[in-house]
Design a protein around this motif. Structure first.
Motif, short mmCIF file in Angstrom:
data_model
loop_
_atom_site.label_atom_id
_atom_site.label_comp_id
_atom_site.label_asym_id
_atom_site.label_seq_id
_atom_site.Cartn_x
_atom_site.Cartn_y
_atom_site.Cartn_z
N GLY A 9 32.17 5.85 -52.06
CA GLY A 9 31.90 6.12 -50.67
C GLY A 9 31.35 7.52 -50.47
O GLY A 9 31.34 8.34 -51.39
N GLY A 10 30.88 7.80 -49.26
CA GLY A 10 30.32 9.10 -48.96
C GLY A 10 29.56 9.10 -47.66
O GLY A 10 29.69 8.18 -46.85
N LEU A 11 28.78 10.16 -47.45
CA LEU A 11 27.99 10.32 -46.23
C LEU A 11 26.53 10.01 -46.52
O LEU A 11 25.94 10.56 -47.46
N VAL A 12 25.95 9.10 -45.74
CA VAL A 12 24.54 8.75 -45.87
C VAL A 12 23.91 8.68 -44.49
O VAL A 12 24.59 8.49 -43.48
N GLN A 13 22.59 8.83 -44.45
CA GLN A 13 21.85 8.68 -43.20
C GLN A 13 21.57 7.21 -42.93
O GLN A 13 21.58 6.38 -43.85
N ALA A 14 21.34 6.89 -41.67
CA ALA A 14 20.99 5.52 -41.31
C ALA A 14 19.81 5.04 -42.14
O ALA A 14 18.83 5.75 -42.33
N GLY A 15 19.92 3.81 -42.64
CA GLY A 15 18.89 3.24 -43.49
C GLY A 15 19.10 3.49 -44.97
O GLY A 15 18.39 2.92 -45.80
N GLY A 16 20.09 4.30 -45.31
CA GLY A 16 20.38 4.62 -46.69
C GLY A 16 21.22 3.57 -47.39
O GLY A 16 21.59 2.56 -46.80
N SER A 17 21.54 3.85 -48.65
CA SER A 17 22.27 2.90 -49.49
C SER A 17 23.43 3.56 -50.21
O SER A 17 23.41 4.76 -50.49
N LEU A 18 24.44 2.76 -50.52
CA LEU A 18 25.57 3.18 -51.33
C LEU A 18 26.01 2.01 -52.20
O LEU A 18 25.86 0.86 -51.80
N ARG A 19 26.57 2.31 -53.36
CA ARG A 19 27.20 1.29 -54.18
C ARG A 19 28.67 1.64 -54.37
O ARG A 19 29.00 2.69 -54.91
N LEU A 20 29.53 0.76 -53.91
CA LEU A 20 30.97 0.93 -54.05
C LEU A 20 31.46 0.22 -55.30
O LEU A 20 30.97 -0.85 -55.66
N SER A 21 32.45 0.82 -55.95
CA SER A 21 33.06 0.22 -57.14
C SER A 21 34.54 0.02 -56.90
O SER A 21 35.18 0.79 -56.18
N CYS A 22 35.09 -1.02 -57.50
CA CYS A 22 36.52 -1.28 -57.45
C CYS A 22 36.99 -1.56 -58.86
O CYS A 22 36.73 -2.63 -59.41
N ALA A 23 37.66 -0.58 -59.46
CA ALA A 23 38.16 -0.71 -60.82
C ALA A 23 39.56 -1.30 -60.80
O ALA A 23 40.45 -0.78 -60.12
N ALA A 24 39.76 -2.36 -61.55
CA ALA A 24 41.06 -3.03 -61.62
C ALA A 24 41.76 -2.69 -62.94
O ALA A 24 41.11 -2.49 -63.97
N SER A 25 43.07 -2.64 -62.90
CA SER A 25 43.86 -2.41 -64.10
C SER A 25 45.13 -3.24 -64.04
O SER A 25 45.55 -3.68 -62.97
N GLY A 26 45.73 -3.46 -65.18
CA GLY A 26 46.96 -4.24 -65.25
C GLY A 26 46.74 -5.72 -65.49
O GLY A 26 47.54 -6.36 -66.19
N ARG A 27 45.70 -6.27 -64.90
CA ARG A 27 45.34 -7.68 -65.06
C ARG A 27 43.83 -7.83 -65.02
O ARG A 27 43.13 -6.98 -64.47
N SER A 28 43.34 -8.91 -65.58
CA SER A 28 41.91 -9.19 -65.58
C SER A 28 41.47 -9.74 -64.23
O SER A 28 42.15 -10.59 -63.65
N ILE A 29 40.34 -9.26 -63.72
CA ILE A 29 39.81 -9.76 -62.46
C ILE A 29 39.41 -11.23 -62.57
O ILE A 29 39.20 -11.89 -61.55
N SER A 30 39.31 -11.74 -63.78
CA SER A 30 39.00 -13.15 -63.97
C SER A 30 40.07 -14.07 -63.39
O SER A 30 39.81 -15.24 -63.15
N ASN A 31 41.26 -13.54 -63.16
CA ASN A 31 42.37 -14.33 -62.62
C ASN A 31 42.48 -14.26 -61.11
O ASN A 31 43.42 -14.83 -60.55
N TYR A 32 41.55 -13.58 -60.45
CA TYR A 32 41.69 -13.32 -59.02
C TYR A 32 40.43 -13.62 -58.24
O TYR A 32 39.31 -13.41 -58.72
N ALA A 33 40.62 -14.10 -57.03
CA ALA A 33 39.56 -14.02 -56.04
C ALA A 33 39.48 -12.57 -55.58
O ALA A 33 40.51 -11.90 -55.44
N MET A 34 38.28 -12.06 -55.35
CA MET A 34 38.09 -10.68 -54.96
C MET A 34 37.34 -10.61 -53.64
O MET A 34 36.41 -11.38 -53.40
N GLY A 35 37.73 -9.66 -52.81
CA GLY A 35 37.07 -9.50 -51.52
C GLY A 35 36.88 -8.04 -51.15
O GLY A 35 37.64 -7.17 -51.58
#
Length: 124
Positions: A9-35
């Protein structure tokens, strides 16, 4: 069972882009629905995008279709949200969430695991 940590996350101007990441630990994301969800001050938490645990079902909120893309990297145990053409009205805290071997859902109450959130601010 699974721990989630958002970043990007961060500060961007209108029309700009960002890529958010969600790092999981403890279990594989293959076992979960993600939202991905977002919540602005004084507003309800709302669904943005997500996929089922099998990854064969992907859903987007109407207000982000054509602009946002959700993806996953099982090797890195990480999910992503690419956001393009951002509007000031989309300023919010963005969260990722997990539901064990569940069908994809737009209801936040159906998810059992949540990250701490990452702030996205879009300026005019």
């Amino acid at each position: 069972q699974v721990q989630l940590v958002e970043s990007g996350g961060g500060l961007v101007q209108a029309g700009g882009s960002l890529r958010l990441s969600c790092a999981a630990s403890g279990r594989s994301i293959s076992n979960y629905a993600m939202g991905w969800f977002r919540q602005a001050p004084g507003k309800e938490r709302e669904f943005v995008a997500g996929f089922s645990w099998s990854a064969f079902s992907i859903d987007y909120a109407d207000f982000v279709k054509g602009r946002f893309t959700v993806s996953r990297d099982n090797a890195k145990n990480t999910v992503y949200l690419q956001m393009n053409s951002l509007n000031p009205e989309e300023t919010a805290v963005y969260y990722c969430a997990a539901k064990f071997r569940g069908r994809g859902s737009s209801r936040s109450a159906e998810y059992n695991y949540w990250g701490q959130g990452t702030q996205v601010t879009v300026s005019s």
